[in-house]
Motif scaffolding. Structure first.
Motif, mmCIF file in Angstrom:
data_model
loop_
_atom_site.group_PDB
_atom_site.id
_atom_site.type_symbol
_atom_site.label_atom_id
_atom_site.label_comp_id
_atom_site.label_asym_id
_atom_site.label_seq_id
_atom_site.Cartn_x
_atom_site.Cartn_y
_atom_site.Cartn_z
ATOM 1 N N ALA A 53 0.824 -1.210 0.000
ATOM 2 C CA ALA A 53 0.000 0.000 0.000
ATOM 3 C C ALA A 53 0.856 1.256 0.000
ATOM 4 O O ALA A 53 0.570 2.222 -0.725
ATOM 5 N N LEU A 54 1.925 1.267 0.785
ATOM 6 C CA LEU A 54 2.818 2.432 0.844
ATOM 7 C C LEU A 54 3.529 2.643 -0.494
ATOM 8 O O LEU A 54 3.666 3.783 -0.959
ATOM 9 N N LEU A 55 3.974 1.559 -1.122
ATOM 10 C CA LEU A 55 4.648 1.669 -2.422
ATOM 11 C C LEU A 55 3.687 2.163 -3.500
ATOM 12 O O LEU A 55 4.054 3.012 -4.320
ATOM 13 N N THR A 56 2.468 1.666 -3.487
ATOM 14 C CA THR A 56 1.469 2.095 -4.465
ATOM 15 C C THR A 56 1.181 3.591 -4.315
ATOM 16 O O THR A 56 1.059 4.309 -5.308
ATOM 17 N N ALA A 57 1.106 4.069 -3.077
ATOM 18 C CA ALA A 57 0.827 5.490 -2.832
ATOM 19 C C ALA A 57 2.005 6.376 -3.226
ATOM 20 O O ALA A 57 1.824 7.464 -3.777
ATOM 21 N N ALA A 58 3.227 5.922 -2.959
ATOM 22 C CA ALA A 58 4.415 6.751 -3.203
ATOM 23 C C ALA A 58 4.872 6.753 -4.651
ATOM 24 O O ALA A 58 5.474 7.724 -5.105
ATOM 25 N N PHE A 59 4.598 5.666 -5.367
ATOM 26 C CA PHE A 59 5.090 5.517 -6.736
ATOM 27 C C PHE A 59 3.928 5.211 -7.685
ATOM 28 O O PHE A 59 3.753 4.063 -8.109
ATOM 29 N N PRO A 60 3.134 6.247 -8.000
ATOM 30 C CA PRO A 60 1.977 6.031 -8.870
ATOM 31 C C PRO A 60 2.397 5.442 -10.216
ATOM 32 O O PRO A 60 3.418 5.825 -10.771
ATOM 33 N N ASP A 61 1.625 4.515 -10.693
ATOM 34 C CA ASP A 61 1.845 3.861 -11.993
ATOM 35 C C ASP A 61 3.114 3.022 -12.042
ATOM 36 O O ASP A 61 3.558 2.655 -13.127
ATOM 37 N N ALA A 62 3.702 2.719 -10.907
ATOM 38 C CA ALA A 62 4.888 1.856 -10.894
ATOM 39 C C ALA A 62 4.466 0.408 -11.079
ATOM 40 O O ALA A 62 3.365 0.011 -10.695
ATOM 41 N N ASN A 63 5.352 -0.360 -11.660
ATOM 42 C CA ASN A 63 5.191 -1.811 -11.718
ATOM 43 C C ASN A 63 6.156 -2.384 -10.696
ATOM 44 O O ASN A 63 7.355 -2.111 -10.767
ATOM 45 N N PHE A 64 5.630 -3.138 -9.731
ATOM 46 C CA PHE A 64 6.531 -3.715 -8.745
ATOM 47 C C PHE A 64 6.078 -5.100 -8.316
ATOM 48 O O PHE A 64 4.908 -5.454 -8.425
ATOM 49 N N THR A 65 7.064 -5.844 -7.855
ATOM 50 C CA THR A 65 6.836 -7.158 -7.273
ATOM 51 C C THR A 65 7.547 -7.182 -5.931
ATOM 52 O O THR A 65 8.748 -6.921 -5.855
ATOM 53 N N LEU A 66 6.784 -7.449 -4.893
ATOM 54 C CA LEU A 66 7.342 -7.555 -3.548
ATOM 55 C C LEU A 66 7.245 -9.017 -3.134
ATOM 56 O O LEU A 66 6.145 -9.566 -3.039
ATOM 57 N N SER A 67 8.386 -9.645 -2.930
ATOM 58 C CA SER A 67 8.430 -11.067 -2.590
ATOM 59 C C SER A 67 8.852 -11.254 -1.145
ATOM 60 O O SER A 67 9.824 -10.648 -0.690
ATOM 61 N N ASN A 68 8.117 -12.100 -0.443
ATOM 62 C CA ASN A 68 8.459 -12.439 0.926
ATOM 63 C C ASN A 68 9.446 -13.601 0.880
ATOM 64 O O ASN A 68 9.101 -14.715 0.500
ATOM 65 N N ASP A 69 10.687 -13.329 1.261
ATOM 66 C CA ASP A 69 11.758 -14.327 1.245
ATOM 67 C C ASP A 69 12.031 -14.907 2.633
ATOM 68 O O ASP A 69 13.032 -15.594 2.837
ATOM 69 N N SER A 70 11.166 -14.631 3.584
ATOM 70 C CA SER A 70 11.420 -14.981 4.980
ATOM 71 C C SER A 70 11.622 -16.475 5.199
ATOM 72 O O SER A 70 12.464 -16.876 6.017
ATOM 73 N N ALA A 71 10.890 -17.312 4.488
ATOM 74 C CA ALA A 71 10.993 -18.757 4.701
ATOM 75 C C ALA A 71 12.414 -19.266 4.441
ATOM 76 O O ALA A 71 12.887 -20.172 5.138
ATOM 77 N N SER A 72 13.096 -18.665 3.499
ATOM 78 C CA SER A 72 14.459 -19.117 3.193
ATOM 79 C C SER A 72 15.479 -18.587 4.197
ATOM 80 O O SER A 72 16.652 -18.938 4.135
ATOM 81 N N HIS A 73 15.044 -17.744 5.131
ATOM 82 C CA HIS A 73 15.935 -17.201 6.156
ATOM 83 C C HIS A 73 15.562 -17.702 7.553
ATOM 84 O O HIS A 73 16.057 -17.187 8.547
ATOM 85 N N HIS A 74 14.667 -18.695 7.615
ATOM 86 C CA HIS A 74 14.220 -19.238 8.902
ATOM 87 C C HIS A 74 15.415 -19.691 9.728
ATOM 88 O O HIS A 74 16.272 -20.428 9.251
ATOM 89 N N GLY A 75 15.490 -19.211 10.953
ATOM 90 C CA GLY A 75 16.582 -19.583 11.842
ATOM 91 C C GLY A 75 17.833 -18.749 11.693
ATOM 92 O O GLY A 75 18.771 -18.894 12.462
ATOM 93 N N HIS A 76 17.863 -17.857 10.720
ATOM 94 C CA HIS A 76 19.035 -17.001 10.496
ATOM 95 C C HIS A 76 18.872 -15.689 11.261
ATOM 96 O O HIS A 76 17.806 -15.382 11.791
ATOM 97 N N ALA A 77 19.911 -14.890 11.246
ATOM 98 C CA ALA A 77 19.868 -13.584 11.897
ATOM 99 C C ALA A 77 18.724 -12.758 11.332
ATOM 100 O O ALA A 77 18.502 -12.726 10.131
ATOM 101 N N GLY A 78 17.995 -12.112 12.211
ATOM 102 C CA GLY A 78 16.904 -11.249 11.787
ATOM 103 C C GLY A 78 15.576 -11.951 11.653
ATOM 104 O O GLY A 78 14.552 -11.303 11.476
#
Length: 93
Positions: free
Chosen positions: A13-38
């Motif tokens: 929602a924030l990206l859509t509001a800040a960058f009108p007419d942008a094409n973007f893909t936001l991918s959740n990569d969290s599963a591949s970092h399970h157990g790692h820092a952060g």
């Protein structure tokens, strides 16, 4: 494909509001970092963003990343541990 969680939905929602007419893909990569820092166990700690927006024309890579981080406010570094950003203008590789 799973339904985006609340953090991802807020980021989109924030990206859509800040960058009108942008094409973007936001991918959740969290599963591949399970157990790692952060990994906070939320399942929404690591993301990758690919965004193409005409407004990035004439901006260098650092300025583009700063614009994205500004649009996302306190999410990066607070509720999101890592965000990989690929920001381009139309016609760029």
């Amino acid at each position: 494909m799973s339904t985006p969680g609340p953090v991802q939905q807020e980021m989109e929602a924030l990206l859509t509001a800040a960058f009108p007419d942008a094409n973007f893909t936001l991918s959740n990569d969290s599963a591949s970092h399970h157990g790692h820092a952060g990994d906070d166990g939320s399942g929404e700690s690591h993301f990758s963003l690919s965004i193409e927006w005409a407004g990035f024309a004439g901006m260098n890579r650092v300025a583009r990343q700063r614009a994205v981080n500004k649009a996302l406010g306190d999410l990066p570094g607070q509720r999101v541990h890592a965000l990989a950003i690929r920001a381009t203008a139309p016609g760029e590789g």
